[in-house]
Design a protein around this motif. Structure first.
Motif: not given
Length: 155
Positions: A89-96, A98-99
């Motif tokens: 979940k944290w990774l997906k949020t970080d990727l989001h 970053c665009g």
């Protein structure tokens, strides 16, 4: 002893030609103060899919270069582990942030290049011996790259 290095590229280079200069060279002691906790504008300098040394769990290793002004060129690191649903979940949020929006984690290797040079505002927090880097938001920094002096980089 591990052999995680490669000397095949050295070919027939005769290193003895540098022995005298190397012996006479002084070791330059370098000390850098830790980057203190706080908010920083950074650029994603490198991303790497790798495994954690201690657990062997896969992770995305981020290298972030501070754009300035006081700690320009210094590096911060964030490791996004793939060990639990909460981690993902944290990774997906970080990727989001970053665009980079992907439906499946298996799409990530093909999108790693899209993460490079993204500029972010991050917060560094230290608790005990653990340092954490939080991605606050993506930012647009115009013309700041020209003002960053790479000679100040410690690495």
């Amino acid at each position: 002893m591990s052999s995680d290095y490669d000397t095949t590229g050295i070919g027939d280079i005769d290193l003895t030609q540098f022995d005298d200069d190397f012996s006479e060279a002084e070791v330059e002691e370098r000390e850098f103060e830790d980057v203190p906790d706080g908010k920083y504008q950074v650029k994603v300098d490198k991303v790497e899919l790798t495994k954690a040394q201690t657990t062997g769990n896969p992770m995305l290793k981020w290298t972030l270069k501070i754009l300035g002004p006081k700690y320009a060129g210094r590096l911060l690191w964030r490791n996004s582990m793939f060990a639990s649903k909460e981690n993902l979940k944290w990774l997906k949020t970080d990727l989001h942030t970053c665009g980079v929006d992907i439906d499946k984690l298996s799409e990530l290797p093909a999108r790693l290049g899209d993460l490079l040079d993204v500029t972010l505002e991050v917060t560094k927090r230290t608790k005990g011996e653990n340092e954490n880097i939080y991605f606050n938001r993506r930012i647009v920094v115009s013309d700041l790259d020209d003002a960053v002096d790479d000679s100040l980089a410690p690495f």
